[in-house]
Design an enzyme around this catalytic site. Structure first.
Site, PDB file in Angstrom:
ATOM      1  N   ASN A   1      -1.850   0.374   6.900  1.00 55.79           N
ATOM      2  CA  ASN A   1      -1.376  -0.954   7.409  1.00 55.79           C
ATOM      3  C   ASN A   1      -0.727  -1.727   6.371  1.00 55.79           C
ATOM      4  O   ASN A   1      -0.285  -3.047   6.649  1.00 55.79           O
ATOM      5  CB  ASN A   1      -2.203  -1.800   8.130  1.00 55.79           C
ATOM      6  CG  ASN A   1      -3.454  -2.129   6.944  1.00 55.79           C
ATOM      7  OD1 ASN A   1      -3.426  -1.800   5.678  1.00 55.79           O
ATOM      8  ND2 ASN A   1      -4.562  -2.850   7.659  1.00 55.79           N
TER       9      ASN A   1
ATOM     10  N   HIS B   1      -2.235  -5.460   1.572  1.00 52.83           N
ATOM     11  CA  HIS B   1      -3.427  -5.986   1.337  1.00 52.83           C
ATOM     12  C   HIS B   1      -3.394  -7.290   0.969  1.00 52.83           C
ATOM     13  O   HIS B   1      -2.530  -7.788   0.192  1.00 52.83           O
ATOM     14  CB  HIS B   1      -4.276  -5.342   0.458  1.00 52.83           C
ATOM     15  CG  HIS B   1      -5.571  -6.082  -0.071  1.00 52.83           C
ATOM     16  ND1 HIS B   1      -6.754  -5.978   0.448  1.00 52.83           N
ATOM     17  CD2 HIS B   1      -5.523  -7.107  -1.055  1.00 52.83           C
ATOM     18  CE1 HIS B   1      -7.600  -6.922  -0.380  1.00 52.83           C
ATOM     19  NE2 HIS B   1      -7.089  -7.656  -1.163  1.00 52.83           N
TER      20      HIS B   1
ATOM     21  N   TYR C   1     -12.592  -1.959  -3.274  1.00 50.41           N
ATOM     22  CA  TYR C   1     -13.079  -2.007  -2.077  1.00 50.41           C
ATOM     23  C   TYR C   1     -14.616  -1.971  -1.965  1.00 50.41           C
ATOM     24  O   TYR C   1     -15.013  -1.542  -0.756  1.00 50.41           O
ATOM     25  CB  TYR C   1     -12.590  -0.903  -1.330  1.00 50.41           C
ATOM     26  CG  TYR C   1     -10.953  -1.157  -0.653  1.00 50.41           C
ATOM     27  CD1 TYR C   1     -11.037  -2.539   0.209  1.00 50.41           C
ATOM     28  CD2 TYR C   1      -9.963  -0.510  -0.881  1.00 50.41           C
ATOM     29  CE1 TYR C   1      -9.730  -2.957   0.533  1.00 50.41           C
ATOM     30  CE2 TYR C   1      -8.700  -0.662  -0.196  1.00 50.41           C
ATOM     31  CZ  TYR C   1      -8.786  -1.899   0.416  1.00 50.41           C
ATOM     32  OH  TYR C   1      -7.267  -2.190   0.920  1.00 50.41           O
TER      33      TYR C   1
ATOM     34  N   LYS D   1       0.547  -1.099   0.002  1.00 49.97           N
ATOM     35  CA  LYS D   1      -0.040  -0.227   0.017  1.00 49.97           C
ATOM     36  C   LYS D   1       0.886   1.310   0.075  1.00 49.97           C
ATOM     37  O   LYS D   1       1.901   1.258   0.280  1.00 49.97           O
ATOM     38  CB  LYS D   1      -0.920  -0.235   1.049  1.00 49.97           C
ATOM     39  CG  LYS D   1      -2.120  -1.001   1.164  1.00 49.97           C
ATOM     40  CD  LYS D   1      -2.790  -1.078   2.202  1.00 49.97           C
ATOM     41  CE  LYS D   1      -3.974  -1.945   2.385  1.00 49.97           C
ATOM     42  NZ  LYS D   1      -5.200  -1.969   3.707  1.00 49.97           N
TER      43      LYS D   1
ATOM     44  N   GLU E   1      -9.983 -10.509  -7.377  1.00 55.50           N
ATOM     45  CA  GLU E   1      -8.893  -9.542  -7.138  1.00 55.50           C
ATOM     46  C   GLU E   1      -7.772  -9.641  -8.118  1.00 55.50           C
ATOM     47  O   GLU E   1      -7.212  -8.481  -8.521  1.00 55.50           O
ATOM     48  CB  GLU E   1      -8.419  -9.302  -5.723  1.00 55.50           C
ATOM     49  CG  GLU E   1      -9.489  -9.036  -4.442  1.00 55.50           C
ATOM     50  CD  GLU E   1      -9.051  -9.224  -3.301  1.00 55.50           C
ATOM     51  OE1 GLU E   1      -7.819  -9.485  -3.159  1.00 55.50           O
ATOM     52  OE2 GLU E   1      -9.807  -8.511  -2.488  1.00 55.50           O
TER      53      GLU E   1
HETATM   54  N1  UDP Z   1      -9.800  -0.271   7.360  1.00 54.74           N
HETATM   55  C1  UDP Z   1      -9.947   0.897   8.163  1.00 54.74           C
HETATM   56  N2  UDP Z   1     -10.295   1.173   9.330  1.00 54.74           N
HETATM   57  C2  UDP Z   1     -10.961   0.133   9.605  1.00 54.74           C
HETATM   58  C3  UDP Z   1     -10.948  -0.891   9.118  1.00 54.74           C
HETATM   59  C4  UDP Z   1     -10.264  -1.247   8.020  1.00 54.74           C
HETATM   60  O1  UDP Z   1      -9.316   1.930   7.739  1.00 54.74           O
HETATM   61  O2  UDP Z   1     -11.628   0.315  10.884  1.00 54.74           O
HETATM   62  C5  UDP Z   1      -8.871  -0.188   6.138  1.00 54.74           C
HETATM   63  C6  UDP Z   1      -7.600  -0.909   6.568  1.00 54.74           C
HETATM   64  O3  UDP Z   1      -6.740  -0.530   5.694  1.00 54.74           O
HETATM   65  C7  UDP Z   1      -8.018  -2.258   5.870  1.00 54.74           C
HETATM   66  C8  UDP Z   1      -8.909  -2.255   4.840  1.00 54.74           C
HETATM   67  O4  UDP Z   1      -9.789  -1.055   5.398  1.00 54.74           O
HETATM   68  O5  UDP Z   1      -7.063  -3.060   5.652  1.00 54.74           O
HETATM   69  C9  UDP Z   1      -9.930  -3.456   4.461  1.00 54.74           C
HETATM   70  O6  UDP Z   1     -10.458  -3.642   5.779  1.00 54.74           O
HETATM   71  P1  UDP Z   1     -10.643  -5.352   6.025  1.00 54.74           P
HETATM   72  O7  UDP Z   1     -11.551  -5.487   7.275  1.00 54.74           O
HETATM   73  O8  UDP Z   1     -10.928  -6.245   4.682  1.00 54.74           O
HETATM   74  O9  UDP Z   1      -9.063  -5.618   6.478  1.00 54.74           O
HETATM   75  P2  UDP Z   1      -7.916  -6.485   5.672  1.00 54.74           P
HETATM   76  O10 UDP Z   1      -8.774  -7.711   5.236  1.00 54.74           O
HETATM   77  O11 UDP Z   1      -7.069  -5.660   4.904  1.00 54.74           O
HETATM   78  O12 UDP Z   1      -7.229  -6.794   6.868  1.00 54.74           O
HETATM   79 MG    MG Z   2     -10.225  -7.614   3.685  1.00 51.74          MG
END
Ligand code: UDP
Ligand code: MG
Length: 136
Positions: free
Chosen positions: A115, A118, A52, A12, A129
């Site tokens: 974070n 992805h 997303y 990212k 994806e």
């Molecule tokens: N995210 C965020 N705030 C939150 C939860 C998620 O900004 O409270 C962002 C974060 O970058 C995350 C992405 O949205 O990686 C997608 O969320 P998901 O729950 O799918 O998490 P992931 O699969 O990436 O662990």
């Molecule tokens: Mg996810």
């Protein structure tokens, strides 16, 4: 029994902007992931919104899409036995604060939104994806 899988990984903007992409790619390779395809790109916000879409009702959706389109990203197809789950494990929890020691998000993640990586969360979503970024 072979269980060869492919998954989509994205380094990212927070990580690419700190020039961590090569270091993170080396981690994947050292854990047995083959980088089958990769490209460094910057996407427009509407494309991030499409990617997303599953999160469109979440309060963080707009910021998330602004963020993913804010700078260059590295998109990769990773191949390995059990690639989908093994990548999720190597990435660590969504919030770097909760991520286990030795995970990419623990090491590099800045915050729950920034974070660093992805990864697809299922074989089915991995196919969707991968097609999203690499359909010719
Ligand atoms: N995210 C965020 N705030 C939150 C939860 C998620 O900004 O409270 C962002 C974060 O970058 C995350 C992405 O949205 O990686 C997608 O969320 P998901 O729950 O799918 O998490 P992931 O699969 O990436 O662990
Ligand atoms: Mg996810």
């Amino acid at each position: 029994m072979s269980n060869l899988e492919r998954t989509l990984s994205i380094i990212k903007p927070d990580a690419v902007s700190r020039s961590l992409d090569n270091e993170i790619k080396e981690i994947f390779k050292s854990r047995g992931f083959l980088i089958i395809k990769e490209k460094k790109i910057q996407i427009e916000k509407p494309e991030a919104e499409k990617f997303y879409k599953v999160h469109e009702t979440k309060p963080f959706y707009d910021d998330l899409c602004t963020y993913l389109s804010s700078g260059p990203i590295v998109v990769m197809v990773l191949e390995k036995e059990n690639a989908v789950l093994d990548n999720r494990e190597l990435m660590g929890a969504t919030n770097p604060k909760d991520a286990a020691a030795g995970t990419i998000r623990k090491k590099y993640g800045i915050s729950i939104d920034k974070n660093s990586v992805h990864g697809s969360d299922s074989i089915e979503n991995a196919k969707i994806e991968i097609d999203f970024f690499f359909k010719d």
